[in-house]
Design an enzyme around this catalytic site. Sequence first.
Site, PDB file in Angstrom:
ATOM      1  N   ASN A   1     -17.751   7.007  10.895  1.00 12.10           N
ATOM      2  CA  ASN A   1     -17.688   5.550  10.764  1.00 12.10           C
ATOM      3  C   ASN A   1     -17.541   4.815  12.094  1.00 12.10           C
ATOM      4  O   ASN A   1     -17.754   3.598  12.146  1.00 12.10           O
ATOM      5  CB  ASN A   1     -16.556   5.159   9.802  1.00 12.10           C
ATOM      6  CG  ASN A   1     -16.830   5.652   8.393  1.00 12.10           C
ATOM      7  OD1 ASN A   1     -17.957   6.023   8.063  1.00 12.10           O
ATOM      8  ND2 ASN A   1     -15.809   5.659   7.551  1.00 12.10           N
TER       9      ASN A   1
ATOM     10  N   LEU B   1     -17.645  -0.206   2.594  1.00  5.84           N
ATOM     11  CA  LEU B   1     -18.507   0.902   2.134  1.00  5.84           C
ATOM     12  C   LEU B   1     -18.695   0.834   0.619  1.00  5.84           C
ATOM     13  O   LEU B   1     -19.110   1.809  -0.001  1.00  5.84           O
ATOM     14  CB  LEU B   1     -17.886   2.256   2.532  1.00  5.84           C
ATOM     15  CG  LEU B   1     -17.584   2.430   4.026  1.00  5.84           C
ATOM     16  CD1 LEU B   1     -16.872   3.752   4.285  1.00  5.84           C
ATOM     17  CD2 LEU B   1     -18.864   2.344   4.847  1.00  5.84           C
TER      18      LEU B   1
ATOM     19  N   TYR C   1       0.826  -1.229   0.000  1.00  6.67           N
ATOM     20  CA  TYR C   1       0.000   0.000   0.000  1.00  6.67           C
ATOM     21  C   TYR C   1       0.855   1.273   0.000  1.00  6.67           C
ATOM     22  O   TYR C   1       0.344   2.352  -0.275  1.00  6.67           O
ATOM     23  CB  TYR C   1      -0.898   0.079   1.241  1.00  6.67           C
ATOM     24  CG  TYR C   1      -2.046  -0.899   1.306  1.00  6.67           C
ATOM     25  CD1 TYR C   1      -2.316  -1.790   0.282  1.00  6.67           C
ATOM     26  CD2 TYR C   1      -2.888  -0.910   2.427  1.00  6.67           C
ATOM     27  CE1 TYR C   1      -3.367  -2.690   0.370  1.00  6.67           C
ATOM     28  CE2 TYR C   1      -3.948  -1.800   2.512  1.00  6.67           C
ATOM     29  CZ  TYR C   1      -4.173  -2.693   1.492  1.00  6.67           C
ATOM     30  OH  TYR C   1      -5.213  -3.561   1.580  1.00  6.67           O
TER      31      TYR C   1
END
Length: 267
Positions: free
Chosen positions: A235, A185, A50
């Site tokens: 969230n 999501l 990442y």
Amino acid sequence: MGTNSEVTLHTGRKMPVIGLGTWQLTVDTAVAVANALQAGYRMIDTSGDYGTQPGVGEGIRRNGIERSAIYVVTKIEETDDAYEATIQNLNELGLDYVDLMLIHRPPASGAGEELWGGLIKAKAEGLTRDIGVSNYSAEQMNALIDALGEVPVVNQIEWSPFGHSEKMFHYAKDNSIIIQAYSPLTRTKRLADERLQGIAGEYGKTPAQVLLRWNLQRGTVPLPKAHQPQHQRENIDIFDFEISARDMKVLDGLNERYSSLGALPYE
Ligand SMILES: NC(=O)c1ccc[n+]([C@@H]2O[C@H](COP(=O)([O-])OP(=O)(O)OC[C@H]3O[C@@H](n4cnc5c(N)ncnc54)[C@H](OP(=O)(O)O)[C@@H]3O)[C@@H](O)[C@H]2O)c1
């Protein structure tokens, strides 16, 4: 239940019920991670590929929170030497250990028995507390278990009301494997769904909050990515309402095997 609530893994260790995803969180990663920890997150998900591991480590160090109170998940690639890549990941994070190291995806052939062996060794040496897999089918997990006798603690897979499977849910439950939900999501692609919006309206919550709460009530562990502080806060503001059994069924029924990657890697 709150952000510091935990699920128990089959090894007896505990893992937070929600975590922050960091894929594409490559700008100001350390600030975003530090903000998330400040807001109450206690689990951070990253990966060798990442580009966020240095920022995740930095964000953790910037906070006054004890390392032992933070749960760090990272991943080795299917082409890696699993043991060497674990050491490389720790170096990038600047940490002595992670809580959970995953095989990011099964290799092109086989289930990755050699990779699994490397992670078992890394665990025995205390480089990672627990080990698991990601993007695995039930058959591939069975192959690892049969070959080496070690059951993954989690399978991290794309998982939302729009894309999930009862078959995988029950396989995981029967084998005491926790499902970690990535892209919970739907990368925002289904947030405007009218049925989802209708349910969110009933509870005075947002569609994103309903998608995450659905996970908590099913015992699956969502890893929403959010760079914006307002999204991060929203969230984890999901512990003050309960979706009724009837609405949970409606949410289950939204399943269209949706995948932002094109196809779910499991039946
Ligand atoms: N193991 C694997 O193969 C794998 C694959 C994919 C993902 N993952 C992990 O799972 C994590 C989450 O998945 P993801 O990043 O693919 O997608 P996601 O969490 O489903 O969606 C992230 C997107 O939603 C937005 N968002 C966040 N909260 C929101 C809210 N309350 N309202 C509206 N929009 C909101 C974010 O915006 P902002 O960022 O602008 O706030 C971002 O654009 C990843 O970051 C990664 O850690 C693992």
